[in-house]
Design an enzyme around this catalytic site. Structure first.
Site, PDB file in Angstrom:
ATOM      1  CB  THR A 201      -0.833   0.045   1.312  1.00 14.29           C
ATOM      2  OG1 THR A 201      -1.647  -1.124   1.380  1.00 14.29           O
ATOM      3  CG2 THR A 201      -1.716   1.269   1.397  1.00 14.29           C
ATOM      4  NE  ARG A 229      -8.699  -8.019   2.105  1.00  8.81           N
ATOM      5  CZ  ARG A 229      -7.678  -7.192   2.225  1.00  8.81           C
ATOM      6  NH1 ARG A 229      -7.362  -6.377   1.243  1.00  8.81           N
ATOM      7  NH2 ARG A 229      -6.955  -7.161   3.316  1.00  8.81           N
ATOM      8  CB  VAL A 230     -13.158  -3.749   1.039  1.00 10.45           C
ATOM      9  CG1 VAL A 230     -12.660  -2.371   1.440  1.00 10.45           C
ATOM     10  CG2 VAL A 230     -13.993  -3.667  -0.238  1.00 10.45           C
ATOM     11  N   GLY A 231      -9.938  -4.102   1.963  1.00  8.91           N
ATOM     12  CA  GLY A 231      -9.006  -4.028   3.088  1.00  8.91           C
ATOM     13  C   GLY A 231      -9.176  -2.757   3.898  1.00  8.91           C
ATOM     14  CG  ASP A 232      -5.685  -1.400   5.905  1.00  8.76           C
ATOM     15  OD1 ASP A 232      -5.513  -2.213   4.972  1.00  8.76           O
ATOM     16  OD2 ASP A 232      -4.791  -0.645   6.324  1.00  8.76           O
ATOM     17  N   GLY A 253      -0.033  -3.311   5.231  1.00  7.05           N
ATOM     18  CA  GLY A 253      -0.004  -4.679   5.748  1.00  7.05           C
ATOM     19  C   GLY A 253      -1.373  -5.317   5.689  1.00  7.05           C
ATOM     20  N   GLY A 255      -4.806  -5.858   6.056  1.00 11.48           N
ATOM     21  CA  GLY A 255      -5.829  -4.892   6.394  1.00 11.48           C
ATOM     22  C   GLY A 255      -6.817  -5.350   7.450  1.00 11.48           C
TER      23      GLY A 255
END
Ligand code: GLY
Length: 341
Positions: A201, A229-232, A253, A255
């Protein structure tokens, strides 16, 4: 040379050569900038190039918001960076899906999640912030919004990323998430958790000459993630948070772990309570370890923060996390200290 000047010179040299994160300990940050002087801080070593893009704005007295958008557009358009934007590794079904967010000095923020086919998701996130009554647009709706606002539809899957995905497909067999993390963060059993793909990221924070802060965060997310999927990274407070009274923080890293502790907001609140940027990042990482001591040994999470005094620092679970800084005084990549050695 006075002993103080000698110390500062030695500290600067040892950081550049050995990458010690300890120089960011409270009371010993020799790179403190004067409040109101411009500075940009971003995740990883590739942040150095992105910072130069941001500096084209900041160095001319421009706004931090414009700087962070311009800065992160550089890795978004770089096909050799397989964790951000164009050239990002796809999900397990072969789709490149992007997550981005941006936040200014007045708590205005915008975000896109699971956006496909757009070279610069950060600019779509900014448009969500500035042109809609909403904060988040996701998936097909985000794409339609981008296209309606003049963004071009492009193929983000490069030949290299398609090749890597097809190679992964031979053995991956849709195994649980942890296998994917191991592949991403410990490729080839590299002794240093990470290896070639240990970054994922770009998070960038800037303070402009007016002393106003903004941040941007953008990624293609975990390689071979489940579709949807969605991360942070696009979640305000998790992957990025900016409070113009206190400072800003961003994360890189895995998420899921960052979301659980609302990591970037946590770091900013810890700085509000008086902690230095490095100390606040350290406490956030310790919270991840406390929640899942075993899992934390196998994954990477890193935080980096910038406070209103222009002090910065980072900390990560595993060795290998770095962050890049650019101001009138500094242009350097720093290796963050880590929980596991
Ligand atoms: N930190 C990026 C992600 O988990 O997708």
């Amino acid at each position: 040379m006075s002993s103080r000047r000698k110390f500062l010179k030695t500290a600067a040299l040892s950081s550049a050569v050995f990458g010690s994160g300890n120089i960011f300990a409270e009371k010993s940050n020799p790179y403190k900038t004067v409040k109101g002087s411009a500075v940009v801080v971003s995740t990883w070593d590739f942040g150095k190039t992105a910072n130069l893009g941001a500096w084209e704005v900041l160095g001319k007295g421009g706004r931090a918001l414009d700087a962070v958008e311009q800065g992160v557009k550089i890795p978004e358009a770089d096909p050799t960076n397989q964790t951000i934007g164009y050239g990002g590794l796809p999900d397990r079904d072969g789709f490149v899906t992007l997550d981005s967010c941006i936040m200014d000095e007045k708590y205005n923020c915008g975000s896109v999640m699971c956006l496909e086919h757009i070279m610069h998701p950060i600019s779509v996130a900014r448009l969500v912030m500035e042109k809609t009554p909403h904060i988040v647009l996701a998936g097909e709706g985000a794409l339609q919004f981008a296209l309606a606002n003049g963004f071009e539809k492009v193929n983000l899957l490069t030949a290299q990323s398609e090749k890597d995905w097809k190679e992964w497909m031979k053995t991956a067999n849709y195994k649980p998430e942890s296998n994917i993390e191991n592949k991403l963060y410990n490729k080839g059993n590299d002794p240093m958790p990470g290896g070639p793909n240990n970054h994922d990221t770009i998070g960038m924070m800037a303070m402009d000459a007016n002393g106003d802060m903004s941040g941007a965060c953008t990624t293609s997310g975990l390689a071979y993630k489940m579709h949807g999927r969605v991360g942070d990274s696009p979640i305000i407070g998790a992957g990025l948070y900016v409070d113009n009274e206190v400072g800003a923080a961003t994360a890189s890293g895995v998420g899921e772990e960052v979301i659980r502790i609302v990591g970037s907001h946590l770091v900013v609140e810890l700085m509000r309570g008086g902690m230095s940027p490095e100390k606040a990042c350290t406490v956030a990482v310790q919270r991840i370890v406390k929640r899942s001591p075993e899992r934390s040994k196998t994954i990477q999470v890193g935080f980096v923060a910038l406070n209103k005094k222009g002090e910065y620092g980072g900390y990560s679970l595993q060795p290998g996390f770095s962050f890049s800084v650019k101001s009138n005084k500094v242009e350097q990549v720093f290796k963050a200290a880590s929980y596991y050695k």
